[in-house]
Design a protein around this motif. Structure first.
Motif, PDB file in Angstrom:
ATOM      1  N   LEU A 238      50.157  59.752  30.724  1.00 10.86           N
ATOM      2  CA  LEU A 238      49.689  61.267  30.475  1.00 10.86           C
ATOM      3  C   LEU A 238      48.380  61.550  30.825  1.00 10.86           C
ATOM      4  N   LEU A 239      47.604  60.624  30.598  1.00 14.43           N
ATOM      5  CA  LEU A 239      45.865  61.056  31.062  1.00 14.43           C
ATOM      6  C   LEU A 239      45.921  61.218  32.369  1.00 14.43           C
ATOM      7  N   ALA A 240      46.455  60.025  33.279  1.00 15.89           N
ATOM      8  CA  ALA A 240      46.663  60.275  34.764  1.00 15.89           C
ATOM      9  C   ALA A 240      47.253  61.520  35.106  1.00 15.89           C
ATOM     10  N   PHE A 241      48.387  61.992  34.528  1.00 15.86           N
ATOM     11  CA  PHE A 241      48.993  63.273  35.034  1.00 15.86           C
ATOM     12  C   PHE A 241      47.930  64.306  34.876  1.00 15.86           C
ATOM     13  N   PHE A 242      47.325  64.776  33.824  1.00 11.50           N
ATOM     14  CA  PHE A 242      46.621  65.787  33.358  1.00 11.50           C
ATOM     15  C   PHE A 242      45.306  65.535  34.422  1.00 11.50           C
ATOM     16  N   TYR A 243      44.643  64.350  34.535  1.00 10.59           N
ATOM     17  CA  TYR A 243      43.658  64.037  35.426  1.00 10.59           C
ATOM     18  C   TYR A 243      43.766  64.754  36.696  1.00 10.59           C
ATOM     19  N   PHE A 244      44.782  64.247  37.139  1.00  7.48           N
ATOM     20  CA  PHE A 244      45.234  64.768  38.567  1.00  7.48           C
ATOM     21  C   PHE A 244      45.529  66.082  38.763  1.00  7.48           C
ATOM     22  N   VAL A 245      46.227  66.723  37.648  1.00  7.42           N
ATOM     23  CA  VAL A 245      46.388  68.375  37.709  1.00  7.42           C
ATOM     24  C   VAL A 245      44.838  68.836  37.821  1.00  7.42           C
ATOM     25  N   ASN A 369      52.591  54.433  37.081  1.00  8.36           N
ATOM     26  CA  ASN A 369      51.511  55.445  36.991  1.00  8.36           C
ATOM     27  C   ASN A 369      51.136  56.331  38.230  1.00  8.36           C
ATOM     28  N   THR A 370      51.072  55.454  39.212  1.00  4.85           N
ATOM     29  CA  THR A 370      51.011  56.393  40.838  1.00  4.85           C
ATOM     30  C   THR A 370      52.113  57.356  40.849  1.00  4.85           C
ATOM     31  N   TRP A 371      53.301  57.075  40.444  1.00  3.37           N
ATOM     32  CA  TRP A 371      54.386  57.891  40.656  1.00  3.37           C
ATOM     33  C   TRP A 371      54.127  59.257  39.827  1.00  3.37           C
ATOM     34  N   VAL A 372      53.329  59.039  38.649  1.00  8.69           N
ATOM     35  CA  VAL A 372      52.908  60.105  37.658  1.00  8.69           C
ATOM     36  C   VAL A 372      51.626  60.990  38.191  1.00  8.69           C
ATOM     37  N   THR A 373      50.987  60.263  39.140  1.00  8.75           N
ATOM     38  CA  THR A 373      49.793  60.877  39.571  1.00  8.75           C
ATOM     39  C   THR A 373      50.300  61.976  40.845  1.00  8.75           C
ATOM     40  N   LYS A 374      51.370  61.368  41.551  1.00  7.80           N
ATOM     41  CA  LYS A 374      51.745  62.160  42.741  1.00  7.80           C
ATOM     42  C   LYS A 374      52.664  63.274  42.112  1.00  7.80           C
ATOM     43  N   LEU A 375      53.342  63.203  41.147  1.00  2.63           N
ATOM     44  CA  LEU A 375      53.835  64.343  40.622  1.00  2.63           C
ATOM     45  C   LEU A 375      53.163  65.333  40.046  1.00  2.63           C
ATOM     46  N   ALA A 376      52.050  65.004  39.339  1.00  7.40           N
ATOM     47  CA  ALA A 376      51.068  65.889  39.059  1.00  7.40           C
ATOM     48  C   ALA A 376      50.360  66.651  40.272  1.00  7.40           C
ATOM     49  N   MET A 377      50.006  66.043  41.382  1.00  8.20           N
ATOM     50  CA  MET A 377      49.640  66.591  42.491  1.00  8.20           C
ATOM     51  C   MET A 377      50.601  67.425  43.088  1.00  8.20           C
ATOM     52  N   GLY A 378      51.967  67.107  43.259  1.00 14.71           N
ATOM     53  CA  GLY A 378      53.125  67.698  43.909  1.00 14.71           C
ATOM     54  C   GLY A 378      53.262  69.138  42.952  1.00 14.71           C
ATOM     55  N   GLN A 423      44.113  65.798  28.075  1.00 13.21           N
ATOM     56  CA  GLN A 423      43.582  64.491  28.010  1.00 13.21           C
ATOM     57  C   GLN A 423      42.855  64.156  26.758  1.00 13.21           C
ATOM     58  N   ALA A 424      42.191  65.308  26.000  1.00 12.86           N
ATOM     59  CA  ALA A 424      41.592  64.876  24.762  1.00 12.86           C
ATOM     60  C   ALA A 424      42.509  64.761  23.739  1.00 12.86           C
ATOM     61  N   LEU A 425      43.640  65.164  23.865  1.00  9.40           N
ATOM     62  CA  LEU A 425      44.565  64.992  22.825  1.00  9.40           C
ATOM     63  C   LEU A 425      45.087  63.528  23.065  1.00  9.40           C
ATOM     64  N   CYS A 426      45.214  63.084  24.331  1.00 11.09           N
ATOM     65  CA  CYS A 426      45.766  61.540  24.649  1.00 11.09           C
ATOM     66  C   CYS A 426      44.843  60.980  23.997  1.00 11.09           C
ATOM     67  N   LEU A 427      43.530  61.126  24.197  1.00  9.60           N
ATOM     68  CA  LEU A 427      42.622  60.108  23.800  1.00  9.60           C
ATOM     69  C   LEU A 427      42.384  59.863  22.080  1.00  9.60           C
ATOM     70  N   LEU A 428      42.683  61.127  21.628  1.00 10.83           N
ATOM     71  CA  LEU A 428      42.592  61.283  20.095  1.00 10.83           C
ATOM     72  C   LEU A 428      43.885  60.492  19.643  1.00 10.83           C
TER      73      LEU A 428
END
Length: 434
Positions: A238-245, A369-378, A423-428
């Motif tokens: 989830l962190l990776a997804f929102f980071y790459f958004v 995790n890489t799939w998630v980042t690509k999904l975020a970018m797409g 991302q903040a919610l994920c870390l909390l």
């Protein structure tokens, strides 16, 4: 003794070469591909939005596939995969920016095909590269240092692209016409592609697999169930997804923000990308001492608070150049400090999960995790292109509709600000905060 072994600077630099190679092409696709499609290759905006989404979603499924292969064949296959795919990586990256003189439909099909194939090769080399960090060292401190070099390689590759792209297109093309820009882009990306292939060969040659996991024979369904039960791993994705958004919005809309909101040119947009990349690079070395002092999770939360404040300041600055650069400086520094933490947290989640949910399948864990980042970018690329369409953006036009400004601000400021909050919610929600 292996856990305490200090990695040489040479090996860390070799590992960083992989992200330098990846991010030269990532920088091109994230910062300039939409601009290339709309203003140089002349594709319609609706087609561009679907190309960015469909290509990313389709080739993203290569990530779990290659991760599964790595797990089945064992860790020692990773350097060989990187060596074999180094040249195809460069070749397919070049083809993405080769403007063939085709019919309008032919151009769209060519863009889809080349982007999908490049994404597939990118997956097949970048996923094993991500897994390599777990196999080089099991020391948490060494991994933070290793990922710091990875992020420095990442920012160096991005900086190289940010500094050179716009002036290189005009200089190599010999002028400002569309045909000259097409030629200049092709020659420039060819040089990047050759350099990228060489850097990948440096990774294969310079990194040592000390902790290769044994081939996995566990049922795929059971493995996925265990991964989904690993809470830190789920939160890492989830962190990776929102980071790459946020990253896709920041770099993908920089040229448009410079032209529409700040009233500048493409060169101002390139200067903004360069400025952000330099400060991202400058922030990375601060990560290790900060994490040692306050812990990984608290460091991330501090950085996210700074990013949120920077986006709010940017929104208030409007067209003020001074206000914009001050706010984007804070944003980039905070992102640079935080960037190694994403991969450190992922490595810990994969390697040190609960015994009942740790699967011994780092290839699949990293590939998803890489799939998630690509999904975020797409998804983000699709949304940004739709924002341009809703604002009635005129490709290559000097005069633009008044309503376009609100859509540009939504894509460059408010969308990534929302991603920072998530991302903040994920870390909390992270278990055993430290």
């Amino acid at each position: 003794m292996e856990n305490k072994q200090t990695l040489s600077v040479k090996e860390k630099m070799a590992y960083g070469c992989g992200d330098a190679a990846s991010n030269m092409m990532w920088g091109m696709t994230s910062s300039y591909l939409m601009y290339y499609y709309t203003d140089i290759y002349g594709l319609p905006l609706i087609a561009v939005s679907w190309i960015l989404l469909v290509a990313r979603v389709v080739d993203a499924f290569c990530d779990p596939a290659i991760g599964y292969v790595v797990d089945r064949l064992g860790g020692l296959i990773v350097p060989r995969l990187i060596r074999v795919l180094a040249i195809p990586f460069g070749l397919t990256g070049f083809l993405c920016f080769l403007a063939l003189p085709l019919s309008p439909m032919g151009k769209v099909l060519w863009a889809v095909l080349t982007y999908i194939v490049f994404g597939a090769i990118y997956s097949c080399i970048n996923t094993p590269y991500g897994v390599l960090a777990v196999m080089i060292s099991r020391s948490a401190t060494q991994r933070v240092g290793l990922n710091a070099f990875r992020m420095m390689g990442c920012q160096a590759g991005s900086l190289f692209v940010a500094l050179l792209t716009i002036p290189a297109i005009s200089w190599l093309g010999g002028g400002e016409s569309v045909a000259q820009h097409q030629y200049g882009m092709a020659v420039y990306v060819l040089a990047l592609s050759i350099l990228g292939s060489v850097l990948w060969l440096c990774v294969a040659r310079g990194c040592t697999v000390r902790h290769p996991p044994a081939p996995v024979r566990q049922n795929l369904t059971v493995t996925l169930q265990h991964l989904c039960g690993n809470r830190p791993w789920v939160l890492s994705n989830l962190l990776a997804f929102f980071y790459f958004v946020g990253q896709t919005a920041l770099f993908g809309f920089a040229l448009y923000y410079a032209r529409i909101i700040l009233g500048g040119t493409e060169q101002l947009g390139a200067n903004i990308i360069t400025f952000i990349t330099v400060l991202l690079f400058a922030g990375v070395p601060t990560c290790l001492p900060l994490a040692k002092r306050v812990g990984t999770i608290r460091s991330g939360i501090i950085c996210l608070i700074a990013q949120g404040a920077a986006y709010l300041a940017m929104a208030m600055a409007g067209a003020s150049m001074i206000g914009f650069f001050l706010s984007v400086a804070l944003l980039a520094l905070a992102q640079g400090v935080m960037s190694p933490l994403y991969y450190t947290l992922l490595a810990e989640a994969v390697d040190n999960g609960d015994p009942q949910t740790s699967t011994g399948s780092p290839g699949l864990a990293y590939s998803i995790n890489t799939w998630v980042t690509k999904l975020a970018m797409g998804v983000t690329g699709f949304v940004l292109a739709q924002f341009l369409s809703q604002g009635h953006y005129v490709e290559g036009g000097i005069a633009q509709p008044l309503e376009l400004s609100a859509w540009i601000a939504a894509g460059f400021v408010w969308l990534p600000l929302g991603a920072v909050c998530m991302q903040a919610l994920c870390l909390l929600a992270w278990p055993n905060k430290k």
